[in-house]
Design a protein around this motif. Structure first.
Motif: not given
Length: 143
Positions: A1-4, A17-20, A41-43, A53-58
């Motif tokens: 499992m990938l962990n960010i 949506q995957a790929g967007k 991408k592709n979680a 998924i996009i994670k933004i610090d702020g």
């Protein structure tokens, strides 16, 4: 499992949506921000099969919710404070969008007057059809 690693303060755009994610990254102007951004991408997703998924610090002020709603109104926005999700927001199709799409009608005033904003209104929410405020040209191919 990938962990960010988790965010202490920021927002997570989930159920993309995957790929967007890259399309969203550029349309929101995230490439011009000076903060940490993680794109996954592709979680794996139980609900969607695969998702981005996009994670933004702020803060949430970094994201134009109208643009996000136009691109994909099924996205969930998780607001993170002190490492915890404190709020979940859903975006909606915006009633009016400005300078997100351009009118393709060569006779439209926006073709001649380049400095005019490209304003579209939501004409048919069920079919997700927008129309140009100036010439009523239909636009529906954003998916």
């Amino acid at each position: 499992m990938l962990n960010i690693s988790g965010l202490t303060e920021g927002i997570v755009l989930d159920h993309i949506q995957a790929g967007k994610s890259m399309d969203i990254y550029f349309k929101l102007g995230l490439d011009r921000l000076d903060c940490q951004i993680a794109i996954i991408k592709n979680a794996k997703s139980r609900k969607m099969g695969k998702k981005d998924i996009i994670k933004i610090d702020g803060g949430l002020n970094l994201v134009n919710l109208d643009v996000l709603g136009y691109i994909d109104h099924k996205i969930t926005i998780n607001i993170i404070k002190d490492g915890e999700i404190v709020e979940k927001k859903r975006v909606k199709l915006p009633k009016i969008i400005t300078n997100v799409i351009s009118c393709k009608n060569p006779r439209c005033i926006t073709s001649i007057e380049q400095e005019l904003p490209h304003i579209f209104y939501l004409a048919d929410p069920k079919k997700e059809i927008y129309r140009c405020q100036y010439c009523d040209e239909k636009h529906s191919s954003h998916k």
